[in-house]
Motif scaffolding. Structure first.
Motif, PDB file in Angstrom:
ATOM      1  N   SER A  99     -14.687  12.352  -6.759  1.00 41.47           N
ATOM      2  CA  SER A  99     -14.160  12.313  -5.393  1.00 41.47           C
ATOM      3  C   SER A  99     -14.519  10.960  -4.796  1.00 41.47           C
ATOM      4  CB  SER A  99     -14.738  13.447  -4.538  1.00 41.47           C
ATOM      5  OG  SER A  99     -16.149  13.313  -4.430  1.00 41.47           O
ATOM      6  N   ILE A 100     -13.919  10.651  -3.634  1.00 44.35           N
ATOM      7  CA  ILE A 100     -14.204   9.392  -2.948  1.00 44.35           C
ATOM      8  C   ILE A 100     -14.929   9.698  -1.652  1.00 44.35           C
ATOM      9  CG2 ILE A 100     -13.249   7.154  -2.285  1.00 44.35           C
ATOM     10  CD1 ILE A 100     -10.593   8.077  -3.380  1.00 44.35           C
ATOM     11  N   ALA A 101     -15.931   8.929  -1.345  1.00 38.91           N
ATOM     12  CA  ALA A 101     -16.660   9.103  -0.096  1.00 38.91           C
ATOM     13  C   ALA A 101     -15.808   8.650   1.089  1.00 38.91           C
ATOM     14  CB  ALA A 101     -17.969   8.304  -0.135  1.00 38.91           C
ATOM     15  N   LYS A 102     -15.915   9.361   2.207  1.00 37.71           N
ATOM     16  CA  LYS A 102     -15.332   8.970   3.491  1.00 37.71           C
ATOM     17  C   LYS A 102     -13.804   8.925   3.475  1.00 37.71           C
ATOM     18  CE  LYS A 102     -19.414   6.155   4.489  1.00 37.71           C
ATOM     19  NZ  LYS A 102     -19.928   4.790   4.816  1.00 37.71           N
ATOM     20  N   THR A 103     -13.155   9.830   2.770  1.00 40.19           N
ATOM     21  CA  THR A 103     -11.698   9.911   2.781  1.00 40.19           C
ATOM     22  C   THR A 103     -11.270  11.319   2.406  1.00 40.19           C
ATOM     23  OG1 THR A 103      -9.651   9.064   1.791  1.00 40.19           O
ATOM     24  CG2 THR A 103     -11.581   9.119   0.389  1.00 40.19           C
ATOM     25  N   ASP A 104     -10.075  11.704   2.871  1.00 45.23           N
ATOM     26  CA  ASP A 104      -9.549  13.023   2.527  1.00 45.23           C
ATOM     27  C   ASP A 104      -8.639  12.978   1.299  1.00 45.23           C
ATOM     28  OD1 ASP A 104      -7.476  11.620   3.643  1.00 45.23           O
ATOM     29  OD2 ASP A 104      -6.784  13.230   4.948  1.00 45.23           O
ATOM     30  N   LEU A 105      -8.552  11.828   0.657  1.00 44.86           N
ATOM     31  CA  LEU A 105      -7.725  11.688  -0.534  1.00 44.86           C
ATOM     32  C   LEU A 105      -8.384  12.403  -1.711  1.00 44.86           C
ATOM     33  CD1 LEU A 105      -5.218  10.322  -1.860  1.00 44.86           C
ATOM     34  CD2 LEU A 105      -6.716   8.395  -2.418  1.00 44.86           C
ATOM     35  N   VAL A 132      -2.846  17.265   0.016  1.00 41.51           N
ATOM     36  CA  VAL A 132      -2.533  18.675   0.230  1.00 41.51           C
ATOM     37  C   VAL A 132      -3.807  19.507   0.135  1.00 41.51           C
ATOM     38  CG1 VAL A 132      -1.238  20.640  -0.664  1.00 41.51           C
ATOM     39  CG2 VAL A 132      -0.222  18.357  -0.729  1.00 41.51           C
ATOM     40  N   GLY A 133      -4.630  19.172  -0.828  1.00 41.51           N
ATOM     41  CA  GLY A 133      -5.859  19.899  -1.123  1.00 41.51           C
ATOM     42  C   GLY A 133      -6.359  19.448  -2.474  1.00 41.51           C
ATOM     43  N   ARG A 134      -7.295  20.179  -3.029  1.00 39.19           N
ATOM     44  CA  ARG A 134      -7.842  19.806  -4.329  1.00 39.19           C
ATOM     45  C   ARG A 134      -6.729  19.749  -5.383  1.00 39.19           C
ATOM     46  NH1 ARG A 134     -12.564  23.993  -5.428  1.00 39.19           N
ATOM     47  NH2 ARG A 134     -10.866  25.396  -4.804  1.00 39.19           N
ATOM     48  N   ILE A 135      -6.901  18.853  -6.356  1.00 36.23           N
ATOM     49  CA  ILE A 135      -5.872  18.651  -7.371  1.00 36.23           C
ATOM     50  C   ILE A 135      -6.532  18.550  -8.748  1.00 36.23           C
ATOM     51  CG2 ILE A 135      -5.907  16.127  -7.084  1.00 36.23           C
ATOM     52  CD1 ILE A 135      -2.878  16.140  -7.679  1.00 36.23           C
ATOM     53  N   GLY A 136      -5.847  19.069  -9.764  1.00 33.70           N
ATOM     54  CA  GLY A 136      -6.293  18.943 -11.143  1.00 33.70           C
ATOM     55  C   GLY A 136      -5.109  18.603 -12.024  1.00 33.70           C
ATOM     56  N   LEU A 169      -4.947   1.256  -3.497  1.00 35.47           N
ATOM     57  CA  LEU A 169      -3.581   1.274  -2.968  1.00 35.47           C
ATOM     58  C   LEU A 169      -3.440   2.261  -1.812  1.00 35.47           C
ATOM     59  CD1 LEU A 169      -1.107   1.271  -5.999  1.00 35.47           C
ATOM     60  CD2 LEU A 169      -1.086  -0.300  -4.066  1.00 35.47           C
ATOM     61  N   TYR A 170      -4.090   3.414  -1.946  1.00 32.57           N
ATOM     62  CA  TYR A 170      -3.906   4.496  -0.977  1.00 32.57           C
ATOM     63  C   TYR A 170      -4.924   4.472   0.161  1.00 32.57           C
ATOM     64  CZ  TYR A 170      -0.571   6.618  -4.198  1.00 32.57           C
ATOM     65  OH  TYR A 170       0.523   6.849  -4.990  1.00 32.57           O
ATOM     66  N   THR A 171      -6.068   3.851  -0.052  1.00 28.07           N
ATOM     67  CA  THR A 171      -7.105   3.859   0.977  1.00 28.07           C
ATOM     68  C   THR A 171      -7.237   2.530   1.711  1.00 28.07           C
ATOM     69  OG1 THR A 171      -8.844   3.164  -0.574  1.00 28.07           O
ATOM     70  CG2 THR A 171      -8.420   5.550  -0.359  1.00 28.07           C
ATOM     71  N   GLY A 181       0.819  -1.199   0.000  1.00 25.09           N
ATOM     72  CA  GLY A 181       0.000   0.000   0.000  1.00 25.09           C
ATOM     73  C   GLY A 181       0.857   1.255   0.000  1.00 25.09           C
ATOM     74  N   LYS A 182       0.302   2.321  -0.540  1.00 26.35           N
ATOM     75  CA  LYS A 182       1.032   3.576  -0.651  1.00 26.35           C
ATOM     76  C   LYS A 182       0.609   4.548   0.437  1.00 26.35           C
ATOM     77  CE  LYS A 182       3.566   2.883  -4.294  1.00 26.35           C
ATOM     78  NZ  LYS A 182       5.031   2.893  -4.194  1.00 26.35           N
ATOM     79  N   LYS A 183       1.599   5.235   1.020  1.00 25.32           N
ATOM     80  CA  LYS A 183       1.321   6.297   1.964  1.00 25.32           C
ATOM     81  C   LYS A 183       1.549   7.631   1.266  1.00 25.32           C
ATOM     82  CE  LYS A 183       2.430   3.727   6.177  1.00 25.32           C
ATOM     83  NZ  LYS A 183       3.261   3.672   7.410  1.00 25.32           N
ATOM     84  N   LEU A 184       0.674   8.560   1.526  1.00 20.01           N
ATOM     85  CA  LEU A 184       0.757   9.859   0.887  1.00 20.01           C
ATOM     86  C   LEU A 184       0.883  10.929   1.963  1.00 20.01           C
ATOM     87  CD1 LEU A 184       0.662  11.284  -1.844  1.00 20.01           C
ATOM     88  CD2 LEU A 184      -1.816  11.410  -1.632  1.00 20.01           C
ATOM     89  N   PRO A 185       2.108  11.413   2.225  1.00 18.88           N
ATOM     90  CA  PRO A 185       2.306  12.467   3.229  1.00 18.88           C
ATOM     91  C   PRO A 185       1.532  13.727   2.872  1.00 18.88           C
ATOM     92  CG  PRO A 185       4.390  11.432   2.644  1.00 18.88           C
ATOM     93  CD  PRO A 185       3.374  10.933   1.662  1.00 18.88           C
TER      94      PRO A 185
END
Length: 272
Positions: A123-129, A147-151, A103-105, A41-45
């Motif tokens: 977006s994904i429900a129930k996660t800050d990813l 970090v925040g919203r991404i495009g 991988l991330y959740t 699994g991947k961790k995303l700082p």
């Protein structure tokens, strides 16, 4: 991994027309190393973003396995495409997206609840990813962030594009002048750098195609937000816009090992 401090130094020493007289936090990344897939699994700082590049044609043999990961609604969306090639691209892009998000959740790809707002931003429900994706020809670019919203945006660079005509129609006056002021040989390059940045900004803000490109001034991009442009592959231009401060960027490529997942109960079973 790209350290942003290193990118800043390269940006400040670059004399390209994108940076002359403009005050924005655009960073040109001139050297990318795409890391191969690791099965854990991947961790995303918090201050890191991850970019993944997929070549659609590499996963045509796995499209049926990927289709089994999709929701009923996604399957119906894919079937609405008229051409088989477009159906396959949709199936592969959404299937790999689900594997990436898993991988991330740690959530099974099949169980992920992917939402979509009125502007089409997922977006994904129930996660800050936060995540976003973009297609061009045979490539898909995915961006993930906490970090925040991404495009993100990826475009195939077409050397014969009518850069001056299109920039006059879709760009701001200053950006149109920028295109006019560079040599004819560099117009396509500069055009696609600006185009991908604008698309990434609109997608980050959740506006997408509902927004007008000429309403986005790359030079006025807010200082608190990050804007990065790079060449993900030969003849392609990519950009990522992020809401917040970024300290690292990691680049990954989905290769032939990507779908051989044997990491635990959350993984689907794919053929070897």
């Amino acid at each position: 991994m790209i350290l942003i401090d290193d990118v800043v130094r390269r940006t400040e020493s670059w004399s390209g027309p994108l940076l002359i007289g403009l005050k924005f936090k655009l960073m040109w990344i001139d050297s990318i190393t795409w890391e191969s897939f690791a099965s854990e699994g991947k961790k995303l700082p918090e201050q890191e973003i991850h970019l993944w590049l997929t070549q659609v044609s590499s996963f045509l043999k796995e499209k049926e396995a990927l289709k089994r990961l999709l929701s009923d609604e996604e399957k119906k969306r894919g079937e609405r495409f008229h051409f088989r090639n477009d159906q396959d691209k949709f199936t592969i892009s959404r299937g790999i997206l689900r594997v990436l998000l898993s991988l991330y959740t740690g959530i099974s790809p099949r169980e992920l609840e992917i939402l979509q707002d009125s502007a089409g931003k997922p977006s994904i429900a129930k996660t800050d990813l936060q995540f976003n994706l973009s297609h061009s020809s045979d490539f898909i670019l995915y961006g993930l962030s906490k970090v925040g919203r991404i495009g993100v945006d990826i475009e195939k660079v077409k050397e014969d594009i009518e850069a001056e005509k299109l920039s006059q129609r879709y760009f701001t006056h200053d950006e149109f002048q920028m295109i006019q002021n560079v040599s004819y040989e560099r117009r396509a390059e500069i055009f696609f750098k600006l185009w991908t940045c604008k698309e990434a900004i609109l997608k980050m803000k959740g506006i997408g195609l509902q927004g007008e490109l000429n309403q986005v001034e790359v030079a006025n991009f807010e200082k608190k937000e990050g804007l990065f442009v790079f060449a993900p592959s030969a003849q392609y231009m990519g950009a990522v816009a992020v809401e917040g401060e970024v300290s690292h960027i990691k680049f990954y490529r989905t290769d032939e090992k990507f779908l051989i997942c044997r990491g635990g109960p959350t993984w689907p079973s794919f053929p070897d």
